[in-house]
Structure formats: structure tokens, C-alpha cells
Design an enzyme around this catalytic site. Structure first.
Site, mmCIF file in Angstrom:
data_model
loop_
_atom_site.group_PDB
_atom_site.id
_atom_site.type_symbol
_atom_site.label_atom_id
_atom_site.label_comp_id
_atom_site.label_asym_id
_atom_site.label_seq_id
_atom_site.Cartn_x
_atom_site.Cartn_y
_atom_site.Cartn_z
ATOM 1 N N GLU A 1 0.826 -1.208 0.000
ATOM 2 C CA GLU A 1 0.000 0.000 0.000
ATOM 3 C C GLU A 1 0.864 1.264 0.000
ATOM 4 O O GLU A 1 1.953 1.279 0.575
ATOM 5 C CB GLU A 1 -0.890 0.009 1.251
ATOM 6 N N CYS B 1 3.337 8.585 0.727
ATOM 7 C CA CYS B 1 3.956 7.704 1.714
ATOM 8 C C CYS B 1 4.115 6.336 1.052
ATOM 9 O O CYS B 1 3.116 5.721 0.668
ATOM 10 C CB CYS B 1 3.004 7.661 2.907
ATOM 11 N N CYS C 1 6.867 -6.532 7.729
ATOM 12 C CA CYS C 1 8.065 -5.988 8.381
ATOM 13 C C CYS C 1 8.523 -6.964 9.460
ATOM 14 O O CYS C 1 7.701 -7.506 10.202
ATOM 15 C CB CYS C 1 7.773 -4.626 9.000
ATOM 16 N N CYS D 1 7.331 -4.122 15.922
ATOM 17 C CA CYS D 1 6.918 -3.117 16.910
ATOM 18 C C CYS D 1 5.476 -3.444 17.315
ATOM 19 O O CYS D 1 4.638 -3.726 16.459
ATOM 20 C CB CYS D 1 7.009 -1.719 16.322
ATOM 21 N N CYS E 1 2.216 -1.571 15.731
ATOM 22 C CA CYS E 1 2.153 -1.367 14.276
ATOM 23 C C CYS E 1 1.571 -2.592 13.579
ATOM 24 O O CYS E 1 2.037 -3.712 13.780
ATOM 25 C CB CYS E 1 3.561 -1.065 13.759
ATOM 26 N N CYS F 1 -0.693 6.185 9.624
ATOM 27 C CA CYS F 1 0.550 5.554 10.091
ATOM 28 C C CYS F 1 0.241 4.304 10.897
ATOM 29 O O CYS F 1 -0.584 4.343 11.815
ATOM 30 C CB CYS F 1 1.293 6.484 11.039
HETATM 31 N N1 SAH Z 1 9.648 1.247 9.585
HETATM 32 C C1 SAH Z 1 9.788 2.633 9.555
HETATM 33 C C2 SAH Z 1 8.826 3.328 8.594
HETATM 34 C C3 SAH Z 1 7.406 2.826 8.593
HETATM 35 S S1 SAH Z 1 6.477 3.128 10.053
HETATM 36 C C4 SAH Z 1 9.690 3.217 10.949
HETATM 37 O O1 SAH Z 1 9.337 2.488 11.864
HETATM 38 O O2 SAH Z 1 10.007 4.391 11.106
HETATM 39 C C5 SAH Z 1 6.146 4.881 9.926
HETATM 40 C C6 SAH Z 1 5.759 5.548 11.207
HETATM 41 O O3 SAH Z 1 4.504 5.056 11.699
HETATM 42 C C7 SAH Z 1 6.754 5.324 12.346
HETATM 43 O O4 SAH Z 1 7.101 6.557 12.933
HETATM 44 C C8 SAH Z 1 5.982 4.469 13.334
HETATM 45 O O5 SAH Z 1 6.422 4.679 14.659
HETATM 46 C C9 SAH Z 1 4.567 4.965 13.090
HETATM 47 N N2 SAH Z 1 3.511 4.046 13.546
HETATM 48 C C10 SAH Z 1 3.521 2.707 13.517
HETATM 49 N N3 SAH Z 1 2.352 2.227 14.005
HETATM 50 C C11 SAH Z 1 1.582 3.297 14.340
HETATM 51 C C12 SAH Z 1 0.254 3.455 14.856
HETATM 52 N N4 SAH Z 1 -0.519 2.403 15.098
HETATM 53 N N5 SAH Z 1 -0.195 4.701 15.064
HETATM 54 C C13 SAH Z 1 0.570 5.786 14.778
HETATM 55 N N6 SAH Z 1 1.801 5.692 14.252
HETATM 56 C C14 SAH Z 1 2.313 4.457 14.045
HETATM 57 FE FE1 SF4 Z 2 8.300 -2.161 11.051
HETATM 58 FE FE2 SF4 Z 2 6.071 -0.949 11.847
HETATM 59 FE FE3 SF4 Z 2 8.183 -1.068 13.467
HETATM 60 FE FE4 SF4 Z 2 8.251 0.530 11.294
HETATM 61 S S1 SF4 Z 2 6.910 0.735 13.047
HETATM 62 S S2 SF4 Z 2 9.855 -0.900 12.001
HETATM 63 S S3 SF4 Z 2 7.040 -0.733 9.855
HETATM 64 S S4 SF4 Z 2 7.023 -2.824 12.722
#
Ligand code: SAH
Ligand code: SF4
Length: 356
Positions: A92, A105, A112, A116, A119, A332
Site C-alpha cells: 500500500e 507515503c 516488516c 513493533c 504497528c 501511520c
Molecule cells: N519502519 C519505519 C517506517 C514505517 S512506520 C519506521 O518504523 O520508522 C512509519 C511511522 O509510523 C513510524 O514513525 C511508526 O512509529 C509509526 N507508527 C507505527 N504504528 C503506528 C500506529 N498504530 N499509530 C501511529 N503511528 C504508528
Molecule cells: Fe516495522 Fe512498523 Fe516497526 Fe516501522 S513501526 S519498524 S514498519 S514494525
């Protein structure tokens, strides 16, 4: 023989490629112009190349593109694009219009590996790295569909760009090469969860904006919600990020997702303020975007403002990022392209798919 997709070659590789076909290196520039500036997808149409060269190109290479399978439009104007990949996977990209900008974006991986806990993409697990062409095509296709109106590119979609460093760098070089896509490096941001040696490596190869997802002010909490922190703890991450060569007049950014009752207290804000004092940076606060089956909640607005207030008292530049496209699961952390998230077998399977 398997043909090469020209868009999988970075600018330097494209030069080697044309030299191998017996041509001068400047032919790479001509090819790049046809493909990226004029959007031509057939070698036959490249009229300033000799017939022989065009024939050998057709034998050795293709110029194929990603298939856009769906466009979803949010009530707030955000658009989410779903692409179907050659192997049945999906990714996406999200286009966010705001203050005269049109920020795209894009994704760097399918799923991934970094897991985290807040996410959705992390829930999918690692499936595979995107090819260089698949990274570029997200921009090329969406930009084309929106009359060339994309003004900014951020690597904040699915996946961790620095876990796919080689293809990310090749894509960045093609994006920024003046004879190829010619996009200003000042308008491109790579976002990372903090793979420290890869941050250093990226900085040796290219200068673009860097955004680091911090999300917690202590190692203890960060270990819990971002497992990568066990390998590269916060201080190391901040020191390395501060050395990153961002473009002139640009500043390193830290992202901080505010999760209700997890990392959003005034105490957390003070710890964060102490941590970032003296670091030249901006802080973006992102209220957590809820999505099933993630176990967290967004904080109330007052908490977000309260957290910001504490950070401002440290003299930091702090902005609150608006949540866009939540209704289309385009915000995000909400990108999962219909992958199964709760099915253990599917999860295991997705982790076993080999990289290509
Ligand atoms: N992997 C990279 C880029 C993709 S995630 C990274 O982690 O930076 C992009 C952004 O989305 C990151 O700043 C992450 O902390 C944020 N993010 C992930 N899950 C989220 C959520 N459920 N709500 C708000 N931001 C989120
Ligand atoms: Fe991967 Fe989501 Fe963590 Fe970014 S925030 S590193 S996309 S698991």
C-alpha cells in the site's frame, strides 16, 4: 533467459548495463529520460537510440510496471493505493494532501520483520523486500494518476527501509538523479525504527531527510514496544542519527507515537526532553492510530497537548501530526493490505517465504 526490469537498476548499474551491451555510458542517461521523464515503456519508442541497440535492449530487458488494483479515498482527501505484486503479494501507498503539499507515503517491504507492538505491518511479519522497481513504481504510478502533483516522498508506508537498504538506496538515487526522476532530496524523507549501522551506511551513500521513530524515552520501555532497541539502544541511536548528513537547511526529525497510558505521561515527556536537549532536531508527535487487533488506545487530545507543552518548555520544536485517512486504514501504522493478522499459521507461513 530471465529479462532484467530496467527499473531494478540504479543509475550506476544502468551505466554498467549499457556498457555491457557495447554502448557508451551516456546512453544510460537517454534511457533514464525516456523511462522516467517521458514514461515510455517500450524500447521501440526510443527514437534517438539505434535500431540495433533497441533490439538488444528488448532481448535483455523489459520495462514493466506495478499493477494498481485499488484506490480508496478518505473523507479528508487522503488516498490509499493498493498494488498487486507479481507473486500475489500486496502493498500500500498513501497520498496525503496538506497545506499545498501532496505527500506520498511509500512502502519499502511487504510486511516488516521488526515487530513493533503498536504497528499493524509489524503484525504481518517479514514477507519480503521490495525490489527497486517496486519502490519506484509506487511513486511513478500514483504521480501519473494524480497529474504529476506529488511534491514530497516519505518512506513511512509498510516495512523498514533500512532493512532493505540496497534497494532503498538504488531507488533514492533514481528518484534524485537529475536526468532520471529529478526529485529534490530535500523533499524525500526516510523513516527508520533505528537500525544504527544502516543509518551510518545510508548517510555514506546519499543525503536525504531522516526521521527516526523514537516512541519511548527509556531503553526499558523502548525494548518492550520496539524490539530493535535491544540491539541498538536509545543513546547510540540518537548519537548516530545526529551525525546523519541531512540536506542543507534541513533538520533531523524524531517521531513519537503517543499511546494512551504507555508512553504519554508528563514524566515521559520530561525524560524525552532531557534526552533530546542539545540535539539539533524536530519532534513530531503522532497520536496512536487504533486498528484491530492492536492492543492500545489513542490518548485524549488534552494529553497530546499536555505532552507537547512539556517538550516545548525544553525549547524543542514540536509538532502534532494530524491523523489522516484513518477511515480507509491509511494512517501511520495501519497498513496491512489485507494480510491475515491473527491467524498463527498464516503468520508463520509469511515468515517462511524466502526473499527473492
Ligand atoms: N519502519 C519505519 C517506517 C514505517 S512506520 C519506521 O518504523 O520508522 C512509519 C511511522 O509510523 C513510524 O514513525 C511508526 O512509529 C509509526 N507508527 C507505527 N504504528 C503506528 C500506529 N498504530 N499509530 C501511529 N503511528 C504508528
Ligand atoms: Fe516495522 Fe512498523 Fe516497526 Fe516501522 S513501526 S519498524 S514498519 S514494525
Amino acid at each position: 533467459m530471465n529479462k532484467i526490469n530496467i527499473k531494478d537498476l540504479g543509475p550506476e548499474e544502468l551505466e554498467d548495463f549499457v556498457i555491457n551491451l557495447g554502448e557508451k555510458s551516456y546512453r544510460a542517461t537517454q534511457l533514464g529520460k525516456w523511462i522516467y521523464k517521458r514514461g515510455v515503456s517500450s524500447f521501440d519508442k526510443m527514437t534517438d537510440l539505434s535500431k540495433d541497440f533497441r533490439a538488444s535492449l528488448s532481448q535483455a530487458a523489459t520495462i514493466s510496471s506495478l499493477k494498481m488494483i485499488e484506490e480508496r479515498i478518505s473523507f479528508d482527501g487522503t488516498k490509499k493505493y493498493i498494488f498487486g505484486l507479481f507473486d500475489g503479494n500486496r502493498i500500500e501507498s498513501v497520498l496525503i494532501p496538506e497545506n499545498g503539499r501532496n505527500t506520498l507515503c511509500i512502502s519499502a517491504q511487504v510486511g516488516c520483520a521488526l515487530g513493533c507492538t503498536f504497528c499493524l505491518t509489524g503484525r504481518v511479519g517479514r514477507i519480503r523486500n521490495l525490489k527497486t522497481s517496486e519502490i519506484l513504481d509506487q511513486f511513478l504510478e500514483v504521480n501519473n494518476r494524480n497529474n504529476g502533483s506529488v511534491t514530497n516522498i516519505v518512506f513511512m508506508g509498510m516495512g523498514e527501509p533500512l532493512d532493505n537498504l540496497e534497494n532503498t538506496v538504488k531507488a533514492l538515487k533514481t528518484f534524485t538523479h537529475p536526468d532520471f526522476i529529478g526529485f529534490s532530496p530535500k523533499r524525500i524523507t526516510v523513516s527508520t525504527s533505528g537500525i544504527v549501522p544502516k543509518i551510518r551506511e545510508l548517510g555514506k551513500q546519499i543525503s536525504v531527510n531522516l526521521s527516526v521513530s523514537l516512541n519511548a524515552p527509556t531503553d526499558e520501555l523502548r525494548n518492550e514496544i520496539m524490539p530493535i532497541n535491544k540491539k541498538y539502544p536509545i543513546r547510540e541511536l540518537i548519537e548516530e542519527s545526529a551525525r546523519f548528513p541531512v540536506p542543507r537547511r534541513k533538520t533531523l526529525t524524531f517521531e513519537y507515537v503517543l499511546i494512551n497510558g504507555v508512553n504519554d505521561s508528563d514524566e515521559d515527556a520530561r525524560k524525552l526532553g532531557d534526552l533530546l536537549m542539545g540535539v539539533r532536531c524536530k519532534v513530531n508527535l503522532i497520536p496512536f492510530n487504533e486498528a484491530y487487533p492492536l492492543p492500545y488506545k489513542s490518548p485524549p487530545d488534552e494529553r497530546v497537548f499536555g505532552f507537547q507543552k512539556v517538550l516545548l518548555s525544553y525549547g524543542l520544536h514540536v509538532r502534532i501530526r494530524k491523523n489522516r485517512g484513518r477511515d480507509i486504514l491509511g494512517a501511520c501504522g495501519q497498513l496491512a493490505a489485507d494480510y491475515p493478522l491473527n491467524n498463527k499459521r498464516a503468520y508463520k507461513f509469511s515468515n517462511q517465504v524466502k526473499e527473492d
